[in-house]
Design a protein around this motif. Structure first.
Motif, PDB file in Angstrom:
ATOM      1  N   GLY A   1      -2.436   0.937  21.199  1.00 37.98           N
ATOM      2  CA  GLY A   1      -2.711  -0.501  21.220  1.00 37.98           C
ATOM      3  C   GLY A   1      -3.121  -1.034  19.855  1.00 37.98           C
ATOM      4  O   GLY A   1      -2.706  -2.134  19.456  1.00 37.98           O
ATOM      5  N   ALA A   2      -3.901  -0.259  19.127  1.00 42.04           N
ATOM      6  CA  ALA A   2      -4.347  -0.681  17.791  1.00 42.04           C
ATOM      7  C   ALA A   2      -3.152  -0.802  16.844  1.00 42.04           C
ATOM      8  O   ALA A   2      -3.068  -1.743  16.047  1.00 42.04           O
ATOM      9  CB  ALA A   2      -5.379   0.299  17.248  1.00 42.04           C
ATOM     10  N   VAL A   3      -2.225   0.155  16.930  1.00 38.94           N
ATOM     11  CA  VAL A   3      -1.022   0.088  16.093  1.00 38.94           C
ATOM     12  C   VAL A   3      -0.179  -1.126  16.508  1.00 38.94           C
ATOM     13  O   VAL A   3       0.286  -1.898  15.657  1.00 38.94           O
ATOM     14  CB  VAL A   3      -0.199   1.392  16.197  1.00 38.94           C
ATOM     15  CG1 VAL A   3       1.171   1.229  15.534  1.00 38.94           C
ATOM     16  CG2 VAL A   3      -0.968   2.556  15.571  1.00 38.94           C
TER      17      VAL A   3
ATOM     18  N   GLU B   1      -4.171  -1.273   1.291  1.00 38.94           N
ATOM     19  CA  GLU B   1      -5.194  -1.782   2.209  1.00 38.94           C
ATOM     20  C   GLU B   1      -4.527  -2.623   3.298  1.00 38.94           C
ATOM     21  O   GLU B   1      -3.625  -3.406   3.016  1.00 38.94           O
ATOM     22  CB  GLU B   1      -6.171  -2.650   1.408  1.00 38.94           C
ATOM     23  CG  GLU B   1      -7.596  -2.624   1.903  1.00 38.94           C
ATOM     24  CD  GLU B   1      -8.202  -1.239   1.939  1.00 38.94           C
ATOM     25  OE1 GLU B   1      -8.689  -0.865   3.016  1.00 38.94           O
ATOM     26  OE2 GLU B   1      -8.175  -0.537   0.905  1.00 38.94           O
ATOM     27  N   GLY B   2      -4.973  -2.448   4.536  1.00 46.15           N
ATOM     28  CA  GLY B   2      -4.460  -3.265   5.638  1.00 46.15           C
ATOM     29  C   GLY B   2      -3.233  -2.691   6.318  1.00 46.15           C
ATOM     30  O   GLY B   2      -2.834  -3.168   7.383  1.00 46.15           O
ATOM     31  N   THR B   3      -2.600  -1.680   5.712  1.00 48.26           N
ATOM     32  CA  THR B   3      -1.409  -1.090   6.332  1.00 48.26           C
ATOM     33  C   THR B   3      -1.820  -0.119   7.450  1.00 48.26           C
ATOM     34  O   THR B   3      -2.959   0.346   7.500  1.00 48.26           O
ATOM     35  CB  THR B   3      -0.560  -0.337   5.293  1.00 48.26           C
ATOM     36  OG1 THR B   3      -1.328   0.741   4.748  1.00 48.26           O
ATOM     37  CG2 THR B   3      -0.114  -1.259   4.163  1.00 48.26           C
ATOM     38  N   ILE B   4      -0.851   0.155   8.332  1.00 49.39           N
ATOM     39  CA  ILE B   4      -1.123   1.049   9.472  1.00 49.39           C
ATOM     40  C   ILE B   4      -1.549   2.433   8.977  1.00 49.39           C
ATOM     41  O   ILE B   4      -2.509   3.020   9.481  1.00 49.39           O
ATOM     42  CB  ILE B   4       0.124   1.152  10.372  1.00 49.39           C
ATOM     43  CG1 ILE B   4       0.378  -0.187  11.069  1.00 49.39           C
ATOM     44  CG2 ILE B   4      -0.032   2.281  11.400  1.00 49.39           C
ATOM     45  CD1 ILE B   4       1.722  -0.277  11.793  1.00 49.39           C
ATOM     46  N   ARG B   5      -0.827   2.952   7.970  1.00 48.32           N
ATOM     47  CA  ARG B   5      -1.159   4.296   7.501  1.00 48.32           C
ATOM     48  C   ARG B   5      -2.500   4.347   6.776  1.00 48.32           C
ATOM     49  O   ARG B   5      -3.231   5.328   6.872  1.00 48.32           O
ATOM     50  CB  ARG B   5      -0.014   4.838   6.651  1.00 48.32           C
ATOM     51  CG  ARG B   5       1.172   5.290   7.516  1.00 48.32           C
ATOM     52  CD  ARG B   5       2.419   5.501   6.727  1.00 48.32           C
ATOM     53  NE  ARG B   5       3.472   6.180   7.483  1.00 48.32           N
ATOM     54  CZ  ARG B   5       4.732   6.257   7.067  1.00 48.32           C
ATOM     55  NH1 ARG B   5       5.101   5.702   5.929  1.00 48.32           N
ATOM     56  NH2 ARG B   5       5.632   6.890   7.799  1.00 48.32           N
ATOM     57  N   LYS B   6      -2.847   3.291   6.048  1.00 47.75           N
ATOM     58  CA  LYS B   6      -4.174   3.234   5.412  1.00 47.75           C
ATOM     59  C   LYS B   6      -5.270   3.242   6.471  1.00 47.75           C
ATOM     60  O   LYS B   6      -6.279   3.927   6.341  1.00 47.75           O
ATOM     61  CB  LYS B   6      -4.267   1.978   4.543  1.00 47.75           C
ATOM     62  CG  LYS B   6      -5.615   1.768   3.902  1.00 47.75           C
ATOM     63  CD  LYS B   6      -5.878   2.793   2.824  1.00 47.75           C
ATOM     64  CE  LYS B   6      -7.189   2.496   2.101  1.00 47.75           C
ATOM     65  NZ  LYS B   6      -7.328   3.350   0.908  1.00 47.75           N
ATOM     66  N   LYS B   7      -5.048   2.467   7.536  1.00 46.62           N
ATOM     67  CA  LYS B   7      -6.059   2.356   8.587  1.00 46.62           C
ATOM     68  C   LYS B   7      -6.193   3.644   9.394  1.00 46.62           C
ATOM     69  O   LYS B   7      -7.303   4.039   9.744  1.00 46.62           O
ATOM     70  CB  LYS B   7      -5.678   1.236   9.582  1.00 46.62           C
ATOM     71  CG  LYS B   7      -5.907  -0.196   9.109  1.00 46.62           C
ATOM     72  CD  LYS B   7      -5.360  -1.152  10.184  1.00 46.62           C
ATOM     73  CE  LYS B   7      -5.330  -2.595   9.740  1.00 46.62           C
ATOM     74  NZ  LYS B   7      -6.604  -3.299   9.916  1.00 46.62           N
ATOM     75  N   PHE B   8      -5.063   4.278   9.729  1.00 51.03           N
ATOM     76  CA  PHE B   8      -5.093   5.288  10.795  1.00 51.03           C
ATOM     77  C   PHE B   8      -4.573   6.670  10.420  1.00 51.03           C
ATOM     78  O   PHE B   8      -4.892   7.640  11.107  1.00 51.03           O
ATOM     79  CB  PHE B   8      -4.274   4.791  12.001  1.00 51.03           C
ATOM     80  CG  PHE B   8      -4.697   3.460  12.538  1.00 51.03           C
ATOM     81  CD1 PHE B   8      -6.003   3.260  12.984  1.00 51.03           C
ATOM     82  CD2 PHE B   8      -3.807   2.394  12.607  1.00 51.03           C
ATOM     83  CE1 PHE B   8      -6.399   2.026  13.492  1.00 51.03           C
ATOM     84  CE2 PHE B   8      -4.196   1.155  13.113  1.00 51.03           C
ATOM     85  CZ  PHE B   8      -5.496   0.972  13.549  1.00 51.03           C
ATOM     86  N   ALA B   9      -3.723   6.800   9.386  1.00 53.61           N
ATOM     87  CA  ALA B   9      -3.060   8.089   9.155  1.00 53.61           C
ATOM     88  C   ALA B   9      -4.042   9.149   8.682  1.00 53.61           C
ATOM     89  O   ALA B   9      -5.025   8.851   7.993  1.00 53.61           O
ATOM     90  CB  ALA B   9      -1.922   7.925   8.161  1.00 53.61           C
ATOM     91  N   LEU B  10      -3.754  10.406   9.038  1.00 53.91           N
ATOM     92  CA  LEU B  10      -4.637  11.523   8.718  1.00 53.91           C
ATOM     93  C   LEU B  10      -4.182  12.277   7.481  1.00 53.91           C
ATOM     94  O   LEU B  10      -4.995  12.847   6.760  1.00 53.91           O
ATOM     95  CB  LEU B  10      -4.687  12.485   9.911  1.00 53.91           C
ATOM     96  CG  LEU B  10      -5.180  11.878  11.237  1.00 53.91           C
ATOM     97  CD1 LEU B  10      -5.048  12.904  12.364  1.00 53.91           C
ATOM     98  CD2 LEU B  10      -6.617  11.397  11.106  1.00 53.91           C
ATOM     99  N   SER B  11      -2.871  12.316   7.251  1.00 54.19           N
ATOM    100  CA  SER B  11      -2.296  13.085   6.144  1.00 54.19           C
ATOM    101  C   SER B  11      -0.837  12.668   5.973  1.00 54.19           C
ATOM    102  O   SER B  11      -0.317  11.888   6.770  1.00 54.19           O
ATOM    103  CB  SER B  11      -2.372  14.586   6.456  1.00 54.19           C
ATOM    104  OG  SER B  11      -1.508  14.883   7.548  1.00 54.19           O
ATOM    105  N   VAL B  12      -0.168  13.231   4.951  1.00 50.54           N
ATOM    106  CA  VAL B  12       1.249  12.907   4.724  1.00 50.54           C
ATOM    107  C   VAL B  12       2.106  13.331   5.909  1.00 50.54           C
ATOM    108  O   VAL B  12       3.137  12.711   6.191  1.00 50.54           O
ATOM    109  CB  VAL B  12       1.754  13.525   3.399  1.00 50.54           C
ATOM    110  CG1 VAL B  12       1.780  15.040   3.469  1.00 50.54           C
ATOM    111  CG2 VAL B  12       3.113  12.983   3.009  1.00 50.54           C
ATOM    112  N   GLY B  13       1.695  14.367   6.623  1.00 51.42           N
ATOM    113  CA  GLY B  13       2.434  14.804   7.814  1.00 51.42           C
ATOM    114  C   GLY B  13       2.040  13.978   9.028  1.00 51.42           C
ATOM    115  O   GLY B  13       2.896  13.366   9.690  1.00 51.42           O
TER     116      GLY B  13
END
Ligand code: GTP
Ligand code: MG
Length: 138
Positions: A19-21, A98-110
Motif C-alpha cells: 500500500g505504501a508503494v 530523496e522521495g523516490t520509492i527506492r530511497k524510502k524503502f529499498a534495502l540493497s541493490v538486490g
C-alpha cells in the motif's frame, strides 16, 4: 498516454509495504490499471530477467524474485515509462534521490522494492508475460 509494467518485489510484500508503494505511484499521477499478487515460479523469473542471464548476480536475482509473493502491475499515464523510472529512483538505493520509492524503502541493490520497464518494447513484452488483455482496465 502510455503503459508500463511494474513489480512490487518480495522485500516489500514481506514488510507489508504494498500500500505504501502504491500510494507513491498514485501520488505521482500514475494509474494502476491492472494488479495481482502472485508467487513467481523459477521459470517465470528466469524468463523475465533473461537479459541478465550472463550476469554474476543472476542466480541471486532469481532466488530473490521467487523468495516470496510479488505484486505485478500495469501503470498508465503520460510518459508512464520514464515517469515511473523517476519515481522508483536509482537501482542502488544508496544513489536514489530523496522521495523516490527506492530511497524510502529499498534495502540493497538486490532487494530494491520495485521493478519498472525501461522502454516501450520491454514494457509490451513484460505486460504480455503476466496479463491477458481483458485483465487490464484503463
Ligand atoms: P529493474 O527495474 O528491476 O529491472 O531494475 P533496474 O532496471 O533499475 O536495474 P537492472 O535492470 O540493471 O537490474 C535488474 C535487477 O537486478 C535490479 O533491480 C536488482 O534487483 C538486480 N541487480 C542489479 N544489480 C545487482 C547486483 O549487483 N547484485 C544483485 N544481487 N542484484 C542486482
Ligand atoms: Mg531493468
Amino acid at each position: 498516454t502510455e503503459r508500463t509494467f511494474s513489480i512490487i518485489k518480495p522485500d516489500a510484500t514481506k514488510r507489508n509495504l504494498t500500500g505504501a508503494v502504491n500510494a507513491v505511484i498514485e501520488e505521482a499521477g500514475l494509474r494502476i490499471v491492472a494488479q495481482k499478487r502472485i508467487q513467481m515460479t523459477r521459470a517465470q523469473a528466469e524468463t523475465f530477467y533473461a537479459v541478465h542471464s550472463e550476469r554474476p548476480f543472476f542466480g541471486e536475482l532469481v532466488e530473490f524474485m521467487t523468495s516470496g509473493p510479488v505484486v505485478v502491475q500495469v501503470l498508465e499515464g503520460e510518459n508512464a515509462i520514464a515517469k515511473y523510472r523517476e519515481v522508483m529512483g536509482a537501482t542502488n538505493p544508496a544513489n536514489a534521490a530523496e522521495g523516490t520509492i527506492r530511497k524510502k524503502f529499498a534495502l540493497s541493490v538486490g532487494e530494491n522494492t520495485v521493478h519498472g520497464s525501461d522502454a516501450p518494447e520491454t514494457a509490451a513484452v513484460e505486460i504480455a508475460q503476466f496479463f491477458a488483455g481483458n485483465e487490464i482496465v484503463g
